[in-house]
Design a protein around this motif. Structure first.
Motif, PDB file in Angstrom:
ATOM      1  N   UNK A   1       0.823  -1.217   0.000  1.00  0.00           N
ATOM      2  CA  UNK A   1       0.000   0.000   0.000  1.00  0.00           C
ATOM      3  C   UNK A   1       0.849   1.254   0.000  1.00  0.00           C
ATOM      4  N   UNK A   2       2.109   1.173   0.490  1.00  0.00           N
ATOM      5  CA  UNK A   2       2.987   2.327   0.466  1.00  0.00           C
ATOM      6  C   UNK A   2       3.664   2.482  -0.891  1.00  0.00           C
ATOM      7  N   UNK A   3       3.806   1.363  -1.629  1.00  0.00           N
ATOM      8  CA  UNK A   3       4.397   1.431  -2.965  1.00  0.00           C
ATOM      9  C   UNK A   3       3.367   1.888  -3.985  1.00  0.00           C
TER      10      UNK A   3
ATOM     11  N   UNK B   1      -5.556  -1.413  -2.798  1.00  0.00           N
ATOM     12  CA  UNK B   1      -5.840  -2.477  -1.838  1.00  0.00           C
ATOM     13  C   UNK B   1      -5.784  -3.806  -2.571  1.00  0.00           C
ATOM     14  N   UNK B   2      -5.068  -4.759  -2.008  1.00  0.00           N
ATOM     15  CA  UNK B   2      -4.944  -6.065  -2.652  1.00  0.00           C
ATOM     16  C   UNK B   2      -6.311  -6.746  -2.647  1.00  0.00           C
ATOM     17  N   UNK B   3      -6.864  -7.089  -3.821  1.00  0.00           N
ATOM     18  CA  UNK B   3      -8.185  -7.739  -3.860  1.00  0.00           C
ATOM     19  C   UNK B   3      -8.127  -9.136  -3.258  1.00  0.00           C
TER      20      UNK B   3
ATOM     21  N   UNK C   1       0.337 -13.724  -7.633  1.00  0.00           N
ATOM     22  CA  UNK C   1      -0.702 -12.728  -7.880  1.00  0.00           C
ATOM     23  C   UNK C   1      -0.030 -11.449  -8.353  1.00  0.00           C
ATOM     24  N   UNK C   2      -0.297 -11.046  -9.601  1.00  0.00           N
ATOM     25  CA  UNK C   2       0.319  -9.855 -10.192  1.00  0.00           C
ATOM     26  C   UNK C   2      -0.668  -8.698 -10.143  1.00  0.00           C
ATOM     27  N   UNK C   3      -0.206  -7.559  -9.640  1.00  0.00           N
ATOM     28  CA  UNK C   3      -1.023  -6.350  -9.525  1.00  0.00           C
ATOM     29  C   UNK C   3      -0.456  -5.275 -10.443  1.00  0.00           C
ATOM     30  N   UNK C   4      -1.272  -4.805 -11.376  1.00  0.00           N
ATOM     31  CA  UNK C   4      -0.851  -3.754 -12.303  1.00  0.00           C
ATOM     32  C   UNK C   4      -1.767  -2.553 -12.124  1.00  0.00           C
TER      33      UNK C   4
END
Length: 454
Positions: free
Chosen positions: A332-334, A339-341, A382-385
């Motif tokens: 969350x700081x990066x 928010x991670x689903x 899990x990849x977050x874009x």
């Protein structure tokens, strides 16, 4: 991205006076590296000879056999002073200076090279202290520039000088005036996470690669013993397998020892290393993708590993091991506002005919801030874009997927990476394609500026 403003050539003589800055009104003070640097560079001629000897060992052995002890001693008496002279001259002709607009590095004994690194193109400045450098009280400064594949470096500087210069460069990159940048100093940092050595060691023991190497070290020698009945063959196979497993784990433990993540105005700082201490910075706004990795043996403990894709940087690990809630708080700081689903949807049941068993590992979630795709059953990733980092969106269908009315949606990022949502319903994939393109446009429009110390 445009390449950094850099000019190489023989015009170093024109810069030798160091009299004026880029604007012609600010005096430029050129500085040399730490006096211990010649000892590091003196090894270059010796390394060339060693490389030649390794490349052609037979010829080297024949040549050495022809030489007498007296000739060898004379050769060493000549080689050592020549190597020392080379190290001294290469240090003497290396200068660096910080002007109002750039960091200038001038090197070269016979062929002069002047690198001009524009301050606004700097995205990270890392301080590295190898073991011998720590003993000597010096450090290496590595400058990460937008659009450059390799990092420029200043090796070596005094530890205090390296930190002061790093702080000044980051302040200049943030837009501070030259006279103010020197007064800003190193920005204060707030510690977010520290990985205990015990947790790091246990995580390495519970890694699948370690167990795979150990299993191979048990199974392969057993099979060889049953088939060959030769003890030397078994030992020649077992020792390298055990060494490979131990060396890999030991290397990771030494590199990730005392891992600390801190937050500061110039980005997230990472301090790590047992023998070689490294002080790195995750550039703000440059993170393209965040991956949460869950190895099978870590899930019972609730541990995860966090990896990064950063545009134009080699930074790849944010958190080597941590409880999932702690890792998500660092993420969350990066990725501000992300928010991670937790709820991810899996492909339709007919996807099992395209990818048996493993189809269950593919999941997808799209929120207002990120495109999240997961794959893997044993080792989940899990990849977050963030939508603002999406460069292009593509839809592909193989012949078997067309038959089953399925499609894959690919999201390309600025780091040259691709995140794929596999085996989605064809109609859902088409809607997702158009919706993601629109989210990317609005995300880039509303994105925060990529600035330091803001």
């Amino acid at each position: 991205m445009a390449a950094p403003d850099r000019r190489d050539g023989a015009d170093g003589a024109a810069d030798a006076d160091g009299a004026r800055g880029a604007e012609g009104h600010a005096a430029v003070i050129e500085r040399r590296l730490h006096p211990v640097t010649p000892f590091r560079r003196a090894w270059a001629p010796i390394a060339v000879l060693a490389g030649w000897a390794v490349h052609d060992p037979d010829t080297t052995q024949r040549q050495l056999e022809r030489l007498t002890t007296t000739v060898l001693l004379l050769g060493l008496a000549v080689l050592v002073p020549v190597a020392g002279l080379y190290g001294f001259l290469s240090w003497w002709f290396t200068h660096f200076a910080v002007t109002d607009t750039e960091l200038r590095i001038r090197t070269g004994l016979l062929f002069r090279r002047t690198a001009h690194i524009r301050l606004e193109r700097i995205q990270a400045v890392d301080v590295s202290r190898p073991l011998l450098a720590r003993v000597a009280g010096v450090a290496k400064l590595r400058i990460d520039v937008v659009g450059a594949d390799d990092k420029d470096e200043l090796a070596f500087l005094g530890e205090r000088e390296a930190r002061v210069l790093r702080a000044e460069l980051l302040a200049r990159a943030a837009g501070f005036a030259p006279e103010t940048a020197r007064e800003v100093g190193e920005a204060p940092a707030h510690e977010l996470l520290r990985v205990p050595p015990r947790a790091l060691a246990l995580s390495l023991v519970l890694t699948g690669a370690t167990w795979g190497s150990l299993c191979a070290a048990v199974v392969v020698p057993t099979v060889l013993w049953l088939t060959t009945d030769n003890l030397w063959t078994v030992l020649a196979t077992t020792l390298p397998l055990l060494g490979a497993a131990g060396a890999s784990s030991a290397r990771r433990f030494a590199g990730e020892f005392d891992w600390k993540v801190s937050e500061s105005p110039d980005g997230l700082r990472i301090d790590r290393g047992l023998l070689d201490r490294t002080h790195e910075t995750v550039p703000p706004g440059r993170v393209q993708t965040v991956r949460i990795v869950e190895p099978l043996l870590w899930r019972r403990l609730g541990w995860v590993r966090v990896e990064l894709d950063v545009a134009g940087s080699d930074n790849s690990v944010l958190v080597p091991v941590a409880p999932r809630p702690v890792a998500e708080s660092v993420i969350a700081r990066v990725l501000h506002g992300v928010t991670v689903p937790q709820a991810l949807t899996r492909p339709p049941d007919r996807a099992r005919w395209c990818v048996p068993v493993w189809w269950r590992g593919h999941r997808l979630a799209v929120t207002d801030t990120v495109f999240a795709a997961r794959h893997g059953l044993l080792r989940r990733r899990l990849s977050l874009v963030p939508h603002a980092k999406v460069q292009s969106v593509r839809l592909t269908q193989g012949p078997w997927e067309r038959l089953r009315r399925l499609a894959d949606v690919h999201v390309d990022t600025g780091a040259g990476k691709t995140v794929t949502a596999r085996l989605r319903d064809a109609e859902e994939a088409a809607r997702l394609l158009h919706a993601q393109a629109e989210r990317s446009r609005t995300g880039r429009r509303d994105a925060r500026p990529d600035r330091w110390m803001t």
